[in-house]
Design a protein around this motif. Structure first.
Motif, short mmCIF file in Angstrom:
data_model
loop_
_atom_site.label_atom_id
_atom_site.label_comp_id
_atom_site.label_asym_id
_atom_site.label_seq_id
_atom_site.Cartn_x
_atom_site.Cartn_y
_atom_site.Cartn_z
N GLY A 44 0.80 -1.22 0.00
CA GLY A 44 0.00 0.00 0.00
C GLY A 44 0.83 1.26 0.00
N VAL A 45 0.30 2.31 -0.61
CA VAL A 45 1.02 3.58 -0.72
C VAL A 45 1.15 4.24 0.65
CG1 VAL A 45 -0.99 5.08 -1.10
CG2 VAL A 45 1.23 5.64 -2.19
N GLU A 46 0.39 3.79 1.65
CA GLU A 46 0.51 4.37 2.99
C GLU A 46 1.89 4.09 3.61
OE1 GLU A 46 -1.62 0.36 3.63
OE2 GLU A 46 -1.54 1.96 2.13
N HIS A 47 2.61 3.14 3.03
CA HIS A 47 3.97 2.84 3.51
C HIS A 47 5.04 3.50 2.64
CE1 HIS A 47 2.19 0.05 6.30
NE2 HIS A 47 1.61 -0.58 5.32
N ALA A 48 4.63 4.44 1.81
CA ALA A 48 5.54 5.00 0.81
C ALA A 48 6.68 5.78 1.42
CB ALA A 48 4.76 5.91 -0.15
N ILE A 49 6.51 6.30 2.62
CA ILE A 49 7.58 7.11 3.19
C ILE A 49 8.36 6.33 4.24
CG2 ILE A 49 8.12 9.20 4.48
CD1 ILE A 49 5.77 10.56 3.16
N LEU A 50 7.78 6.11 5.41
CA LEU A 50 8.58 5.64 6.53
C LEU A 50 9.14 4.24 6.33
CD1 LEU A 50 6.67 7.16 9.57
CD2 LEU A 50 8.65 8.03 8.35
N HIS A 51 8.28 3.26 6.07
CA HIS A 51 8.78 1.89 5.93
C HIS A 51 9.82 1.79 4.82
CE1 HIS A 51 9.21 -2.27 4.99
NE2 HIS A 51 8.48 -2.18 3.90
N GLN A 89 -0.61 -0.90 -4.84
CA GLN A 89 -1.94 -1.23 -5.33
C GLN A 89 -3.00 -0.34 -4.70
OE1 GLN A 89 -0.63 -2.85 -2.82
NE2 GLN A 89 -2.25 -3.15 -1.33
N GLY A 90 -4.16 -0.26 -5.36
CA GLY A 90 -5.27 0.51 -4.82
C GLY A 90 -5.95 -0.24 -3.68
N MET A 91 -6.81 0.46 -2.98
CA MET A 91 -7.55 -0.12 -1.85
C MET A 91 -8.78 -0.88 -2.34
SD MET A 91 -5.75 0.97 0.67
CE MET A 91 -4.67 2.31 1.19
N VAL A 92 -9.25 -1.79 -1.49
CA VAL A 92 -10.54 -2.41 -1.73
C VAL A 92 -11.56 -1.62 -0.93
CG1 VAL A 92 -11.92 -4.51 -1.59
CG2 VAL A 92 -9.46 -4.66 -2.03
#
Length: 854
Positions: free
Chosen positions: A555-562, A591-594
């Motif tokens: 997921g793009v929510e991990h694009a920065i820190l992880h 990928q996009g969200m469900v």
């Protein structure tokens, strides 16, 4: 032969067969080209959700496809198993975090296996187990010895109820995300990793990541935030009479020692072009000057204490009311000795950023503007879109755009960029400042005051200071006998665990009771997947056979820190000579969200889709309010449990729906109609792959369709364009259904099984066995393409009259101009338009068009 594919029996049968054969176990010693496919490993929350299903299905298709293309594929699975949710469960349910976590892992493992993912379960790991985190402790000590770890006092977000430090992301509207308590700012001794040492390399390395989304690279670049600016000092003066804007009589610099120590205050700015718009200087409550003034300045101690009741989260600081305390001091403008600026202690300046002091330019910074309006300070425009707008007033919004410099003496008329250079050059020439490159990035604070995490392998001795735990005493294992009936870290109050002797001098000492940030656990797990010796974190030679990960999906929510921390970790390992890999992931796909509709009952309670039928509550018949389609989340209860869907439709239908209904980078709206349609397509596939009679000759059109499909599906899978690949298979199924019995139809039917195998592996294995295929279809080769069948024998020719399109015709590829003219003249629509008239001119472009000019 069964008319229908019976998913329940086939799913279980083939999953058992793959496991018994170890079909998907990666071989370190294989001579085949190696491919590492990885999805971000899950947190074991208790159940998988449709977001997991979509994520892992994408990686699974690629892994299976690459195996069929002759590659040795590593496609592992594990668990990001430390973290606060387990401690919350311990507090709320009275269970041990380890028991809760391991039970969740068992449940989620079983659910994942039901979907038939081609995972190498022999390499499964969980970050909460000592055989993983013990090696992480060894790496921490390696970094400590290499000078990449240090300890210092730092301001943190402190939850006074849970008695723990919170990450900025855990502070919501100024309150702890779990307790709801107002977060305070505290100073604690924290352990840090020197990520800033690699700032330039982390930024420049983004340029080589050609297979990462541009948006992710931009997010990382902005987070690292390299910028050129000006570092300089304001000379400080004490007025003869000091009355601050807060209305209190301040008495700064009562001692000559303080006055000597603070003759100036240093600031850093990325906007030296706005220096003539300066209105005030502000320092952090933790700035040495503020601390020196505290005991001699009436009202300042109370103000500082008030500021400490807000956290350090940037979002909170930006949205909180801007508060300041006028020290009564004046700062002299470096370009005009007669220009004096008031010096404030302010709640929006953090000591950890820059120098802990800023100069405010209200016209061009929203935070500064809010502050200036509150304390009635000057607001001077120094940047405008044109010289004529130099007197354009600034109202409620600061003008942050670059432009032309105005109201700035020798800078007037310059662009913002040119003015920056001019100010830096003058500061350096006159000796009052210097151009400096700085980073927004800060060193990574890894200390967490929690039990359920990797113990930091340090022993504190009053005589020797912090001492690393001896290697032969690793892992430092978490004690099992802990309680969560009292807020705070159970390790702090454990009666025996923390009490040890100093490894250096033998005196009584105590263990570090902080544990590592869970981002540390996920910063190297992909290396441990590649190599798992018992006596060390990894074997360099084995790990380097697999690394870097060729395709990473998450997921793009991990694009920065992880992703940033993982990139740092590999560089740190490279720095100490443990691994010759800089970038951990050469390919990245987000990928996009469900998504799903949201539902509320009459009193506003969230309802799950299982509780709703035809816009009413199933159990009561009460009306339901249908809300927006949003990302599936537990908080809004709009999740769909994959289990019952698999029970009803089978794993392949769920996988097919996840792949077919939307481009993979976009959100996927879940719908019953969509999964039902996927179930019907699975049955069509079953019928289309039934053994044929072999009667009849060749069908050239079907042969062409088949080989174009082979080629196109392969291209689409490698590009992760799964919906396009599904569409091509759908077209091939339709062509097979329409075709008459022939050898070509039989070949297309048999080949279809292999083409579909990466996407719907259970039905593919069942169909492969039905036709007597050798071995498993999972081990079969991807069908070869006949290049001759990819060439079009016919092309579409546009027929124009006077340049206007009138018709199109099919013609043999390579037809001559004369042949094309003859076909155009014979066209019925052309004959009708010309009505017997002879064209004045005929323009024929081979393989493209014919234009008859009447």
């Amino acid at each position: 032969m069964s008319e229908r594919f019976e998913a329940a029996g086939a799913d279980a049968r083939w999953q058992a067969e793959w496991e018994a054969r170890g079909t998907f176990h990666a071989d370190d010693n294989s001579n085949q080209p190696k491919s590492y496919v990885l999805e971000m490993f899950p947190y074991p929350s208790g159940r998988i959700h449709m977001g997991h299903v979509r994520n892992y299905t994408m990686g699974d298709v690629l892994a299976r496809f690459r195996r069929m293309r002759g590659m040795e594929v590593l496609h592992p699975m594990g668990w990001d198993a430390f973290g606060m949710p387990a401690e919350n469960a311990a507090m709320e349910k009275g269970v041990h975090p380890g028991d809760w976590t391991r039970a969740n892992i068992a449940a989620m493992r079983a659910e994942l296996k039901r979907l038939g993912f081609a995972l190498d379960w022999s390499r499964e790991l969980a970050t909460c187990e000592p055989d993983y985190y013990g090696h992480e402790q060894a790496l921490f000590l390696d970094f400590l010895e290499a000078g990449l770890v240090y300890r210092k006092e730092s301001a943190v977000n402190w939850d006074p109820v849970d008695m723990t430090v919170l990450a900025n992301e855990q502070v919501i509207d100024g309150r702890g995300w779990r307790s709801g308590a107002l977060v305070e700012r505290r100073k604690l001794s924290q352990w840090f990793l020197k990520i800033t040492q690699f700032g330039d390399d982390l930024l420049e390395g983004l340029q080589g990541l050609q297979h990462w989304p541009d948006k992710v690279k931009l997010m990382q670049a902005n987070w690292i935030g390299r910028s050129k600016g000006l570092r300089f000092k304001f000379a400080l003066e004490r007025p003869s009479t000091s009355l601050g804007t807060n209305g209190l009589s301040n008495i700064p610099f009562v001692s000559s020692d303080v006055e000597t120590r603070f003759s100036d205050v240093e600031v850093f700015t990325t906007r030296p072009d706005t220096i003539f718009g300066a209105s005030f200087v502000a320092i952090s409550v933790d700035h040495p000057l503020a601390q020196a003034l505290k005991d001699s300045t009436a009202g300042l101690p109370e103000f500082i204490e008030q500021c400490r009741k807000t956290g350090t989260a940037a979002a909170e600081i930006e949205t909180a009311e801007k508060l300041g305390f006028d020290t009564g001091l004046k700062a002299t403008h470096p370009l005009d000795p007669s220009w004096q600026l008031p010096v404030f202690v302010a709640n929006f300046v953090l000591m950890e950023y820059g120098t802990g002091a800023v100069f405010g330019v209200p016209a061009h910074d929203q935070r500064d503007l809010d502050f200036a309006r509150k304390y009635m300070l000057p607001v001077t425009r120094v940047v405008a879109s044109s010289p004529e707008e130099k007197d354009k007033p600034v109202h409620d919004e600061a003008d942050t755009d670059p432009g032309l410099i105005v109201n700035s003496r020798f800078l007037d008329g310059m662009t913002s960029e040119d003015a920056k250079g001019a100010v830096i050059a003058r500061a350096e020439a006159e000796g009052w400042g210097e151009g400096t490159t700085v980073f927004r990035l800060r060193d990574w604070g890894v200390s967490r005051q929690r039990y359920w995490g990797t113990p930091i392998p340090i022993i504190h001795c009053d005589g020797c200071g912090p001492v690393g735990v001896p290697r032969d005493q690793l892992p430092v294992v978490l004690p099992e006998d802990v309680s969560f009936d009292i807020p705070g870290n159970p390790l702090d109050r454990h009666p025996t665990w923390k009490h040890v002797d100093c490894p250096k001098c033998g005196a009584p000492a105590r263990r570090e009771t902080d544990t590592l940030d869970t981002f540390a656990d996920s910063s190297w797990y992909f290396i441990r997947f590649a190599s798992q010796p018992k006596d060390r974190p990894f074997d360099r030679a084995v790990a380097e056979q697999w690394l870097p990960v060729g395709q990473y999906i998450g997921g793009v929510e991990h694009a920065i820190l992880h992703l940033l921390y993982a990139r740092f970790w590999t560089r740190a390992l490279q720095h100490i000579g443990a691994l010759n890999v800089a970038e951990p992931f050469t390919g990245l796909f987000t990928q996009g969200m469900v998504t799903h509709e949201t539902y509320k009952d009459a009193v506003g309670n969230w309802l799950s889709p299982a509780e709703v039928s035809n816009s009413v509550v199933t159990a009561t018949g009460e009306p339901v309010t249908v809300g927006r389609v949003e990302k599936m989340s537990k908080s809004k209860k709009n999740t769909v449990d994959p289990g019952p869907i698999v029970d009803r439709y089978g794993a392949d239908a769920v996988r097919w729906f996840m792949l077919s209904d939307s481009p993979p980078e976009r959100d996927l709206p879940w719908s019953e109609a969509g999964i039902e349609g996927a179930g019907r397509l699975v049955q069509r596939l079953w019928r289309a792959t039934a053994p044929g009679e072999g009667a009849g000759g060749a069908d050239l059109d079907l042969d062409r369709k088949l080989h174009r499909t082979i080629d196109g599906v392969a291209t689409d899978i490698e590009a992760l364009s799964f919906n396009k690949a599904v569409a091509k298979l759908y077209e091939l199924i339709g062509a097979i259904e329409k075709a008459k019995p022939s050898a070509s139809r039989d070949t297309a039917s048999r080949t279809l099984i292999r083409l579909a195998a990466p996407m719907v592996p259970h039905i593919a294995e069942e169909a492969w066995a039905r036709i007597g295929g050798e071995g498993l279809v999972a081990d079969a080769e991807w069908p070869a393409v006949d290049p001759a069948l990819l060439i079009d024998d016919e092309v579409t020719i546009a027929i124009q009259v006077n340049g206007k399109l009138r018709d199109t015709i099919q013609a043999p590829k390579g037809s001559s101009r004369e042949e094309l003219e003859a076909l155009a003249r014979a066209n019925a629509k052309v004959l009708a338009i010309l009505a017997g008239a002879e064209p004045k001119k005929v323009i024929a472009v081979p393989d493209r068009l014919v234009n008859l000019v009447a």
